[in-house]
Design a protein around this motif. Structure first.
Motif, short mmCIF file in Angstrom:
data_model
loop_
_atom_site.label_atom_id
_atom_site.label_comp_id
_atom_site.label_asym_id
_atom_site.label_seq_id
_atom_site.Cartn_x
_atom_site.Cartn_y
_atom_site.Cartn_z
N GLN A 163 -0.67 -8.75 3.45
CA GLN A 163 -0.51 -7.55 2.64
C GLN A 163 -0.78 -6.29 3.47
O GLN A 163 -0.06 -5.30 3.35
CB GLN A 163 -1.43 -7.60 1.42
CG GLN A 163 -1.07 -6.59 0.35
CD GLN A 163 -1.86 -6.79 -0.93
OE1 GLN A 163 -3.07 -7.01 -0.91
NE2 GLN A 163 -1.16 -6.71 -2.05
N SER A 164 -1.76 -6.34 4.34
CA SER A 164 -2.05 -5.20 5.21
C SER A 164 -0.87 -4.91 6.15
O SER A 164 -0.51 -3.74 6.35
CB SER A 164 -3.31 -5.46 6.04
OG SER A 164 -4.43 -5.51 5.21
N ALA A 165 -0.30 -5.95 6.72
CA ALA A 165 0.86 -5.78 7.60
C ALA A 165 2.02 -5.15 6.83
O ALA A 165 2.70 -4.25 7.34
CB ALA A 165 1.27 -7.12 8.20
N ALA A 166 2.24 -5.63 5.62
CA ALA A 166 3.33 -5.08 4.80
C ALA A 166 3.10 -3.61 4.50
O ALA A 166 4.02 -2.78 4.64
CB ALA A 166 3.45 -5.88 3.50
N LEU A 167 1.88 -3.25 4.12
CA LEU A 167 1.59 -1.86 3.79
C LEU A 167 1.75 -0.95 5.00
O LEU A 167 2.24 0.17 4.88
CB LEU A 167 0.19 -1.73 3.18
CG LEU A 167 0.02 -2.35 1.80
CD1 LEU A 167 -1.44 -2.32 1.37
CD2 LEU A 167 0.91 -1.68 0.77
N GLU A 168 1.35 -1.43 6.17
CA GLU A 168 1.55 -0.65 7.40
C GLU A 168 3.03 -0.38 7.63
O GLU A 168 3.43 0.75 7.93
CB GLU A 168 0.98 -1.40 8.61
CG GLU A 168 -0.51 -1.41 8.72
CD GLU A 168 -0.97 -2.29 9.90
OE1 GLU A 168 -0.19 -2.48 10.86
OE2 GLU A 168 -2.11 -2.78 9.83
N LEU A 169 3.84 -1.43 7.52
CA LEU A 169 5.27 -1.27 7.75
C LEU A 169 5.92 -0.39 6.68
O LEU A 169 6.77 0.46 7.01
CB LEU A 169 5.96 -2.64 7.80
CG LEU A 169 5.68 -3.45 9.05
CD1 LEU A 169 6.15 -4.89 8.89
CD2 LEU A 169 6.38 -2.81 10.26
N THR A 206 -5.37 0.67 -1.39
CA THR A 206 -5.14 0.96 -2.80
C THR A 206 -4.31 2.23 -2.98
O THR A 206 -3.38 2.26 -3.78
CB THR A 206 -6.47 1.06 -3.56
OG1 THR A 206 -7.17 -0.19 -3.42
CG2 THR A 206 -6.27 1.36 -5.03
N VAL A 207 -4.61 3.25 -2.20
CA VAL A 207 -3.81 4.49 -2.26
C VAL A 207 -2.37 4.20 -1.88
O VAL A 207 -1.44 4.66 -2.55
CB VAL A 207 -4.42 5.59 -1.36
CG1 VAL A 207 -3.46 6.76 -1.20
CG2 VAL A 207 -5.75 6.07 -1.92
N GLN A 208 -2.17 3.43 -0.83
CA GLN A 208 -0.79 3.09 -0.41
C GLN A 208 -0.07 2.32 -1.50
O GLN A 208 1.10 2.60 -1.79
CB GLN A 208 -0.82 2.26 0.87
CG GLN A 208 -1.20 3.04 2.10
CD GLN A 208 -1.30 2.12 3.31
OE1 GLN A 208 -1.90 1.05 3.27
NE2 GLN A 208 -0.70 2.57 4.40
N ARG A 209 -0.75 1.36 -2.12
CA ARG A 209 -0.12 0.55 -3.15
C ARG A 209 0.21 1.39 -4.39
O ARG A 209 1.28 1.26 -4.98
CB ARG A 209 -1.01 -0.63 -3.50
CG ARG A 209 -1.07 -1.64 -2.35
CD ARG A 209 -2.04 -2.78 -2.56
NE ARG A 209 -1.70 -3.49 -3.77
CZ ARG A 209 -2.59 -3.82 -4.71
NH1 ARG A 209 -3.85 -3.51 -4.57
NH2 ARG A 209 -2.21 -4.47 -5.76
#
Length: 181
Positions: free
Chosen positions: A5-11, A93-96
């Protein structure tokens, strides 16, 4: 799961949600695409799946079973996840939340999850003896919509103040109508 999930949010943050593929996410997380699909099901699931949902629901169910009113149970549940979700994992959480409100495909995909959450909460209210299922469905819809509005206000105002401030404000607005549940 957290690494994926972290990798996805970074991308998503650097390349844009629509421009990122599951294969790119898998490569960044050093897993296979099938692993991403196994844990999240869809690209939307990478944003919408929330590790805190189970604790939120179990805390609410416990509070309702102990006799708490719906809004009090919700406040207790939000507090149970607030530190970890909105402080420790604040950036994710902010990114999501940003993606949820800015990407129409995510809001569309989330409608199924929201409906399931409303149904679970309505059933929990019924099981606790607070309401029959029909009334519980109406109250649950109001509460979940209130939490979504709280999340939007929290994000829109810069996510600087604690999320509980926004959740409490939403529950205060609803309190007049739901005091007996």
């Amino acid at each position: 799961m957290h690494r994926i999930q972290s990798a996805a949010l970074e991308l998503f943050s650097t390349d844009g949600y629509d421009n990122v593929t599951i294969e790119q996410i898998a490569d960044r997380a050093d897993v296979s695409p099938s692993t991403v699909y196994r844990y999240f099901g869809t690209k939307e699931g990478l944003v919408l799946q929330d590790e805190h949902d189970d604790l939120l629901m179990s805390t609410m169910a416990g509070a309702l079973a102990d006799g708490a009113r719906l809004l009090d149970a919700l406040r207790e549940a939000v507090r149970a996840i607030a530190e970890e979700h909105f402080v420790r994992d604040r950036q994710a959480t902010v990114q999501r939340v940003r993606l949820y409100f800015e990407v129409p495909a995510l809001r569309s995909a989330a409608s199924t999850l929201v409906a399931e959450l409303i149904d679970k909460l309505a059933q929990t209210l019924k099981d606790s003896g607070k309401a029959d299922y029909a009334d519980g469905l109406i109250a649950s819809s109001a509460v979940v919509s209130g939490l979504l509005a709280a999340a939007w206000n929290w994000y829109r105002e810069g996510a600087e103040r604690p999320f509980t401030v926004y959740a409490d404000a939403a529950m205060d607005v609803l309190a007049e109508k739901l005091t007996t549940m």
